[in-house]
Design an enzyme around this catalytic site. Structure first.
Site, PDB file in Angstrom:
ATOM      1  N   HIS A  94      10.274   1.457   7.005  1.00 33.80           N
ATOM      2  CA  HIS A  94      11.009   2.088   5.711  1.00 33.80           C
ATOM      3  C   HIS A  94      12.364   2.412   5.837  1.00 33.80           C
ATOM      4  CE1 HIS A  94       9.836   3.729   2.037  1.00 33.80           C
ATOM      5  NE2 HIS A  94      10.194   4.757   2.293  1.00 33.80           N
TER       6      HIS A  94
ATOM      7  N   ASP B 244       7.336  -1.954   7.154  1.00 32.76           N
ATOM      8  CA  ASP B 244       7.353  -0.744   6.675  1.00 32.76           C
ATOM      9  C   ASP B 244       6.042   0.025   6.448  1.00 32.76           C
ATOM     10  OD1 ASP B 244       7.904   1.402   4.561  1.00 32.76           O
ATOM     11  OD2 ASP B 244       9.441   0.227   3.703  1.00 32.76           O
TER      12      ASP B 244
ATOM     13  N   SER C 234      12.489   3.680  -2.252  1.00 36.15           N
ATOM     14  CA  SER C 234      11.098   3.910  -2.222  1.00 36.15           C
ATOM     15  C   SER C 234      10.621   4.937  -3.442  1.00 36.15           C
ATOM     16  CB  SER C 234      11.045   5.447  -0.848  1.00 36.15           C
ATOM     17  OG  SER C 234       9.654   5.690  -0.385  1.00 36.15           O
TER      18      SER C 234
END
Length: 685
Positions: free
Chosen positions: A657, A622, A537
């Site tokens: 995610h 995501d 991320s």
């Protein structure tokens, strides 16, 4: 076996212009989620990944089975007590998802099964249940379910006497909800359908149509997110709204759900605060008036604005005040000093205090589930890089501790005495000292030949604490050193450590990580041929920047769901999370921030140079970092990079995610990443 050529994404140049600056984005079209050409391209990347890694399939399977063998599959949590019941989470052998139970706190009580997530997940490639919320009379439970992975939940209500689900469901929520004390009124937060920003809080009355739910709170500032929870005392419903820098709360008597919330303290830009109720007072954790590391204040329930706040624990330059837990006889304060967790116990009656003793050089300790006011027992969790996690009950009166559970490491060959950990300090480019925590098997020689995996994140003030991992043993037992770089942008060394790694100081995050890498090489922990990097991320952004700046330092890099197209994303306010992140990265509508972000944005700075071996992962659904960011980045890297180093891209077509939702499917993803690293080291078993 036929060897596939690397996929080549079509170039369809799009002109992006702002501040008299023009960027040409030849892969902008990959944002078109419904475009069959996009899906075909993603599938071709997966096919290429499978083709290029087929020789490691046996290794991946071996790693998966090894990781799985260390897990106690028929495991259960330590029960916690809440409102007359004990609550337990249990896993059964061979099953991916948990089962939730409760049992009345009385002799002869029989366990009740609340949820079997395995049965509920059937037919779904992704499943997540969150926000379990029991009504005060213990007769209803509200909960949220996401079966896509975009963190958009549907709220259901179950009758715990009949086991039946109520007919009405509430769509497009965060999954969290709060019961008022009448057991009939439910408050919940709903998301914007495009940006996924949590912006509205509604009141739902059981039996009514959710379409008729009443809007109680609307956060109109698009840089804020709204949420709702109940005070531990059960007296107040609390409506919160937060941005990166600013917070505001409103309170409502939980016995009067039809009432109007009262603003606790109006927002002041740059002032953060959080509130906890106890007796006739509220306790406020805040950075008001320059208290960068936060201080603790209190005020009466009927005079909540800032001018009435009185200091309880003052601000300290060398101690970060992270959280508090309130009990009937004690105040428990979570602090951080020189990077290490501290738990401070203060007695209300006479203000005597002490700290729990911890003697490791690098460890993690934090209060666990403590929902009961009227107890002298604090439950906390302790672990370190070498020590499995323990759940401990600590009697604050007698100072005796009881270890309720220590994480079992199965497989037969784990002995924590075979490993050692240490913390070193690295001098950054500007002279700051950056800590690095690391773990390795005893007997490690500093001869430069050790493979070393350096993990980094460094954003949002999130601290990556040195924690124990059974999965990580698969690297340690094969000779790897595992290290965590506690770089600026996190709060490991206090709030200023975060402030020095954001906005126009963001590059400190990247140069800190590079300095840590160079130090580990210069001190012969490893070498350029054996140093590996990993981040996800915002940590994937870190990976993207450092391989543009110093690609020669790393043999291989794993970048998970990476945030790499920073300029374009931060200019697009329709993308989930963008508006709420201006205080973290800056708003590129401002030319100063535009120029600064563009100067480091990985996608905008891909060069014609050699890059390390790369494994990039993402999820099609995501909602945090859209799949197209890594897709575009990989396409541009393929077009521009020199040399023959591997560039592999794996897309989970069923997840978001957080990756796969089942505990075993998640292990397969970790085995995939470890196999990539081990293969680069020439380790096949």
């Amino acid at each position: 076996m036929k060897v596939l050529n690397a996929p080549v994404a079509a170039k369809k140049p799009k002109k992006l212009e702002i501040h008299d600056d023009v960027r040409i984005d030849e892969y902008y079209w990959l944002r078109e989620r419904e475009n069959e050409e996009v899906i075909d391209y993603l599938k071709s990347e997966n096919d290429y990944y499978d083709n290029q890694t087929r020789h490691t399939d046996a290794l991946k399977e071996s790693l998966f089975q090894e990781m799985r063998s260390r897990i106690k599959e028929d495991d259960e949590s330590v029960p916690y007590r809440y409102n007359g019941y004990w609550y337990i989470t249990r896993f059964e052998e061979g099953k991916d998802y948990p089962l939730y139970y409760r049992k009345a706190d009385q002799e002869g009580a029989v366990e009740e099964l609340l949820f079997d997530c395995n049965g509920m997940a059937e037919g779904h490639s992704y499943f997540h249940l969150r926000g379990i919320n029991i009504s005060k009379d213990n007769r209803k439970v509200a909960f949220g379910i996401d079966t896509v992975g975009r963190r958009i939940y549907t709220i259901y209500v179950k009758d715990l006497q009949t086991g039946e689900l109520h007919q009405n469901t509430i769509e497009n929520t965060t999954g969290s909800s709060v019961w008022a004390n009448d057991n009939e009124t439910l408050f919940y937060s709903r998301k914007d359908e495009v940006t996924l920003r949590s912006e509205k809080i509604y009141r739902h009355v059981m039996g009514s149509d959710p379409q008729e739910d009443v809007l109680v709170y609307h956060e109109e500032d698009e840089t804020f997110n709204a949420f709702v929870y109940k005070s531990k005392s059960q007296r107040f419903i609390i409506f919160g709204s937060e941005s990166t820098l600013t917070s505001e709360y409103s309170i409502l008597d939980a016995n009067n759900p039809q009432g109007t919330p009262h603003v606790f303290q109006p927002r002041i830009r740059g002032m953060e605060y959080g509130i906890s109720h106890y007796g006739n007072d509220f306790y406020i954790l805040t950075n008001a008036d320059g208290a960068a590391n936060f201080k603790l204040m209190k005020t009466s329930v009927d005079k909540t604005s800032k001018e009435h706040w009185e200091e309880v624990i003052g601000h300290r330059e060398d101690v970060l005040l992270e959280d508090i837990d309130i009990f009937d006889k004690y105040l428990v304060v979570s602090e951080r000093k020189e990077g290490l967790n501290l738990i401070r116990i203060i007695k209300w009656e006479d203000h005597t205090e002490y700290y729990l003793p911890f003697d490791n050089e690098t460890y993690t300790a934090f209060p666990s589930t403590n929902l009961d006011f009227n107890t002298v027992v604090l439950r906390y969790v302790y672990n370190s890089l070498t020590t499995p996690s323990s759940t401990i009950d600590f009697n604050m009166d007698t100072r005796e501790k009881t270890v309720l559970k220590e994480q079992e490491v199965l497989g037969g060959n784990f002995d924590k005495d075979n490993y050692t950990s240490e913390r070193i300090w690295v001098t950054a480019d500007d002279g700051q000292k950056v800590p690095v925590s690391m773990v390795y098997r005893k007997g490690m020689k500093k001869d430069g030949n050790n493979p070393l995996l350096l993990y980094g994140y460094g954003s949002y003030g999130a601290t990556i604490d040195p924690y124990f991992s059974t999965v990580r043993l698969s690297l340690l037992d094969r000779g790897f050193i595992y290290a965590i770089a506690h770089i600026r942008g996190g709060e490991y060394l206090g709030r200023k450590w975060y402030e020095q790694g954001k906005l126009l100081a963001k590059k400190n995050t990247f140069t800190d990580y590079i300095a840590c890498s160079r130090h580990l090489i210069s001190e012969n922990y490893t070498s350029e041929k054996h140093l590996y990097a990993m981040g996800g991320s915002a940590g994937g952004l870190l990976m993207g920047v450092v391989i543009n700046m110093a690609p020669e330092l790393y043999h291989g890099v794993v970048t998970q769901v990476p945030f790499v197209d920073v300029v374009t994303t931060m200019l697009d306010t329709s993308i989930p999370l963008t508006t709420g992140e201006f205080d973290e990265w800056g708003n590129p509508q401002d030319p100063e921030f535009y120029d600064y972000i563009k100067s480091y944005s990985p996608y905008d700075n891909v060069k014609e140079q050699e890059y390390p071996h790369l494994l990039v992962t993402t999820g099609l659904h995501d909602s945090q970092v859209q799949y197209w960011e890594p897709a575009k980045w990989v396409a541009r890297l393929r077009d521009r990079k020199k040399g023959d180093n591997k560039l592999l891209f794996h897309i989970n077509m069923d997840a978001g995610h957080g990756g796969a939702s089942g505990r075993f499917e998640a292990l397969k993803e970790e085995a995939m990443e470890y196999a990539f690293l081990l293969d680069l080291e020439g380790i096949s078993l």
